[in-house]
Design a protein around this motif. Structure first.
Motif, PDB file in Angstrom:
ATOM      1  N   VAL A 479       0.879  -1.169   0.000  1.00  0.00           N
ATOM      2  CA  VAL A 479       0.000   0.000   0.000  1.00  0.00           C
ATOM      3  C   VAL A 479       0.914   1.215   0.000  1.00  0.00           C
ATOM      4  O   VAL A 479       1.716   1.401   0.916  1.00  0.00           O
ATOM      5  CB  VAL A 479      -0.910   0.007   1.241  1.00  0.00           C
ATOM      6  CG1 VAL A 479      -1.698   1.307   1.302  1.00  0.00           C
ATOM      7  CG2 VAL A 479      -1.851  -1.187   1.206  1.00  0.00           C
ATOM      8  N   THR A 480       0.835   2.035  -1.045  1.00  0.00           N
ATOM      9  CA  THR A 480       1.794   3.132  -1.198  1.00  0.00           C
ATOM     10  C   THR A 480       1.098   4.400  -1.687  1.00  0.00           C
ATOM     11  O   THR A 480       0.025   4.359  -2.276  1.00  0.00           O
ATOM     12  CB  THR A 480       2.908   2.731  -2.192  1.00  0.00           C
ATOM     13  OG1 THR A 480       3.844   3.796  -2.314  1.00  0.00           O
ATOM     14  CG2 THR A 480       2.338   2.396  -3.566  1.00  0.00           C
ATOM     15  N   HIS A 481       1.745   5.513  -1.417  1.00  0.00           N
ATOM     16  CA  HIS A 481       1.256   6.786  -1.947  1.00  0.00           C
ATOM     17  C   HIS A 481       2.322   7.425  -2.837  1.00  0.00           C
ATOM     18  O   HIS A 481       2.226   8.602  -3.190  1.00  0.00           O
ATOM     19  CB  HIS A 481       0.905   7.746  -0.797  1.00  0.00           C
ATOM     20  CG  HIS A 481       2.069   8.098   0.074  1.00  0.00           C
ATOM     21  ND1 HIS A 481       2.536   7.250   1.051  1.00  0.00           N
ATOM     22  CD2 HIS A 481       2.879   9.188   0.083  1.00  0.00           C
ATOM     23  CE1 HIS A 481       3.582   7.823   1.646  1.00  0.00           C
ATOM     24  NE2 HIS A 481       3.801   8.990   1.081  1.00  0.00           N
ATOM     25  N   LEU A 482       3.344   6.640  -3.223  1.00  0.00           N
ATOM     26  CA  LEU A 482       4.443   7.168  -4.022  1.00  0.00           C
ATOM     27  C   LEU A 482       4.448   6.563  -5.422  1.00  0.00           C
ATOM     28  O   LEU A 482       4.396   5.349  -5.592  1.00  0.00           O
ATOM     29  CB  LEU A 482       5.786   6.860  -3.340  1.00  0.00           C
ATOM     30  CG  LEU A 482       6.030   7.527  -1.988  1.00  0.00           C
ATOM     31  CD1 LEU A 482       7.366   7.087  -1.421  1.00  0.00           C
ATOM     32  CD2 LEU A 482       5.981   9.051  -2.128  1.00  0.00           C
ATOM     33  N   ALA A 483       4.549   7.442  -6.421  1.00  0.00           N
ATOM     34  CA  ALA A 483       4.589   6.988  -7.805  1.00  0.00           C
ATOM     35  C   ALA A 483       5.839   6.163  -8.078  1.00  0.00           C
ATOM     36  O   ALA A 483       5.806   5.201  -8.851  1.00  0.00           O
ATOM     37  CB  ALA A 483       4.537   8.193  -8.750  1.00  0.00           C
ATOM     38  N   GLN A 484       6.956   6.521  -7.436  1.00  0.00           N
ATOM     39  CA  GLN A 484       8.203   5.791  -7.675  1.00  0.00           C
ATOM     40  C   GLN A 484       8.110   4.334  -7.245  1.00  0.00           C
ATOM     41  O   GLN A 484       8.705   3.458  -7.864  1.00  0.00           O
ATOM     42  CB  GLN A 484       9.371   6.462  -6.932  1.00  0.00           C
ATOM     43  CG  GLN A 484       9.712   7.853  -7.437  1.00  0.00           C
ATOM     44  CD  GLN A 484       9.010   8.931  -6.638  1.00  0.00           C
ATOM     45  OE1 GLN A 484       7.865   8.733  -6.200  1.00  0.00           O
ATOM     46  NE2 GLN A 484       9.674  10.060  -6.455  1.00  0.00           N
ATOM     47  N   VAL A 485       7.353   4.091  -6.186  1.00  0.00           N
ATOM     48  CA  VAL A 485       7.173   2.715  -5.712  1.00  0.00           C
ATOM     49  C   VAL A 485       6.203   1.974  -6.620  1.00  0.00           C
ATOM     50  O   VAL A 485       6.471   0.850  -7.076  1.00  0.00           O
ATOM     51  CB  VAL A 485       6.669   2.697  -4.247  1.00  0.00           C
ATOM     52  CG1 VAL A 485       6.317   1.274  -3.814  1.00  0.00           C
ATOM     53  CG2 VAL A 485       7.721   3.287  -3.322  1.00  0.00           C
ATOM     54  N   ALA A 486       5.061   2.578  -6.898  1.00  0.00           N
ATOM     55  CA  ALA A 486       4.048   1.931  -7.723  1.00  0.00           C
ATOM     56  C   ALA A 486       4.562   1.631  -9.125  1.00  0.00           C
ATOM     57  O   ALA A 486       4.142   0.647  -9.753  1.00  0.00           O
ATOM     58  CB  ALA A 486       2.798   2.797  -7.788  1.00  0.00           C
ATOM     59  N   ALA A 487       5.478   2.458  -9.626  1.00  0.00           N
ATOM     60  CA  ALA A 487       6.007   2.260 -10.979  1.00  0.00           C
ATOM     61  C   ALA A 487       6.816   0.979 -11.094  1.00  0.00           C
ATOM     62  O   ALA A 487       6.998   0.453 -12.193  1.00  0.00           O
ATOM     63  CB  ALA A 487       6.872   3.456 -11.373  1.00  0.00           C
ATOM     64  N   CYS A 488       7.281   0.449  -9.976  1.00  0.00           N
ATOM     65  CA  CYS A 488       8.088  -0.771  -9.987  1.00  0.00           C
ATOM     66  C   CYS A 488       7.235  -2.032  -9.951  1.00  0.00           C
ATOM     67  O   CYS A 488       7.751  -3.141 -10.128  1.00  0.00           O
ATOM     68  CB  CYS A 488       9.048  -0.789  -8.787  1.00  0.00           C
ATOM     69  SG  CYS A 488      10.254   0.553  -8.786  1.00  0.00           S
TER      70      CYS A 488
END
Length: 545
Positions: A479-488
């Motif tokens: 569960v994330t609010h960061l685009a850099q994490v979700a992009a992976c």
């Protein structure tokens, strides 16, 4: 690994069906959309406390159901509980507004403890700090050993310790026990009773088989006797005379055929009756043999009732009785002998434990270096990790007391991992450790609940890439609010809420590539424009390569 999740009437979720694959899945959405509700539901499914507050307002019950592919350990546990383990297994929690909850496995009601035992090593939900295996100092020795994977030396230490501990326990027991003359006399009587029986291992089984054979034979004994008497008394001679008479007929074509058939039949019957005689002779048991057998079985059964269920148990009891007699009659000699045995066993144990300690010391240096790489990758450049090995009390795991120590900042003393303050840095540290230890623990799914709070930029990218690396060994949810994490992530899910009248509801949808890029643009810049979408697409492509 969780393959499918079904949720109904759980907090803000009306009904939800989600399919999952392996790899890394990211869950994004605006604050308050209900991302943590999804984690709460999975936690309840894994046997966490089921509160009635989870039931949607106005509903009688809430339901969470997950379909898993399980590890060999969990499958074996279910098999022991009487389940036919298939490729996939369904776990269910149902919460009633009466305060009761029901646990099911493959739709069969089970205890909550069985459900918990099955899933406790399948799912690791980061954020449940009190239950995190990495923060439990007692587990550090087992984590290091799992990393080293020297099962042979671990077994050698355990075996040596078991011998030493058993001897020490035997001596301690002898020191505490006090017998009187009556006890000694009774012990000697019991020893003599067992000795007089002159038991042989497996003798009871052999006798019981013979008894069963006799009982079976006895039923047909009279019939055998009747058949043999009939043949011997009349048929044998009659058949002989018949065959002889037929063979004396004058030879011609029609008679020759008859003579051959009668002659063959005569010898076939003679051979068959000889076999019947042999079978009868073999089953014939004398009355003395039968009486001896039954008396012997009676003696053995009497001893079993007193001393154990098997002959081996009886002989073991005799050995224990003999030790007690020796401990009484030759106390000082016995204790001296035990001291010698204990000293020798301790020497052997120490040798094995010292070898294991050397292996651990060398292996710990390798582990520390590998974790240092993880910390560097996660941009914890000032953090230092150290596996502290000290001499402790003897145990089946050796003489070592092992604890993971950490210093998060320059000039800061090393302190226990369990005592490290919570926060974003600790979350990153745990992520780095889980890349190494999750596979060794056999954990199939790891869930991170907003461990990237308070970070951005390159640090966020490092977290996403580290989760991607972890997903090679297990299924990862974040569960994330960061685009850099979700992009992976390999798969992206959008958690959103809708307002209808006076009701708010949460929905979860899997995003295709185009909608994933739109969501990344929205997270990164707050709106989807050509510029933000182009940047989001570049971020996505770079981290999917």
């Amino acid at each position: 690994m969780i393959k499918h999740l079904y949720i109904k009437n759980f907090v803000l979720i009306d009904e939800l069906n989600l399919d999952f694959e392996g790899g890394f899945s990211a869950f994004t959405g605006e604050t308050g959309a209900g991302k943590s509700i999804l984690i709460d539901a999975i936690s309840v499914l894994c046997a966490e406390r089921a509160s009635t507050s989870y039931i949607q307002k106005g509903k009688d019950k809430a339901l969470i159901e997950g379909t898993f592919t399980l590890s060999k350990r969990a499958s074996a546990l279910l098999k022991d509980a009487g389940f036919d383990t298939d490729e996939e297994t369904t776990f269910t929690r149902e919460i009633m507004n009466t305060g009761k909850s029901t646990a099911r496995i493959d739709h069969r009601i089970v205890t909550l403890s069985l459900l918990r035992d099955c899933l406790k090593n399948e799912m690791d939900i980061h954020g449940q700090r009190d239950n995190a295996y990495l923060l439990n100092t007692a587990s550090h020795i087992h984590l290091l050993d799992a990393y080293l994977n020297d099962k042979e030396q671990l077994k050698a230490v355990k075996d040596a310790y078991d011998v030493y501990s058993s001897l020490q326990h035997e001596k301690d027991k002898a020191m505490q026990e006090v017998y009187n003359e009556n006890d000694l006399e009774y012990f000697n009587y019991e020893i003599s009773e067992i000795d007089d029986a002159d038991l042989k291992s497996g003798e009871d089984t052999e006798l019981e088989e013979k008894e069963q054979q006799y009982q079976s034979t006895k039923e047909s004994f009279d019939k055998y006797s009747q058949i043999i008497s009939l043949y011997d008394d009349s048929l044998s001679d009659s058949l002989y005379e018949l065959n002889h008479a037929v063979q004396s007929l004058k030879d011609n074509d029609s008679v020759t055929s008859i003579q051959t058939q009668i002659n063959d039949a005569y010898y076939s019957i003679s051979d068959a009756m000889e076999q019947l005689h042999n079978a009868f002779d073999n089953m014939n048991m004398s009355e003395d043999d039968i009486n001896d057998m039954e008396e012997r079985l009676f003696t053995i059964q009497k001893l079993k009732r007193k001393y154990g269920h098997t002959i081996e148990d009886i002989l073991a009891q005799k050995e224990q009785l003999q030790k007690q007699v020796n401990a009484y009659t030759h106390r000082s000699e016995y204790l001296k002998e035990m001291d010698g045995k204990i000293a020798n066993a301790r020497t052997v144990y120490n040798e094995k434990a010292d070898i294991l300690s050397t292996i651990r010391t060398k292996g710990a240096l390798k582990l520390d270096k590998e974790i240092a790489v993880q910390l560097h990758d996660l941009m914890l450049t000032n953090a230092k990790f150290h596996t502290d090995i000290r001499t402790g009390e003897p145990s089946s795991f050796g003489n070592d007391r092992i604890e993971f120590l950490i210093s998060m900042n320059k000039g800061e003393d090393m302190k226990s991992l369990a005592k490290t303050a919570s926060g974003g840095e600790l979350s990153r540290l745990m992520l780095g450790l889980k890349v190494i230890f999750t596979r060794l623990q056999g954990i199939r799914t790891v869930i991170f609940d907003e461990i990237d709070t308070g970070v951005s930029g390159p640090v966020a990218t490092s977290i996403g890439r580290k989760m991607k690396a972890l997903s090679k060994d297990c299924q990862v949810f974040s569960v994330t609010h960061l685009a850099q994490v979700a992009a992976c992530a390999d798969s992206n899910y959008l958690v959103s809420k809708t307002d209808s009248g006076n009701q708010t509801r949460t929905r979860v949808n899997q995003l295709d590539e185009s909608h994933t890029i739109d969501q990344l643009a929205l997270i990164a810049s707050g709106e989807v424009t050509d510029t933000s979408r182009k940047a989001a697409e570049e971020l996505f492509r770079r981290n999917q390569a």
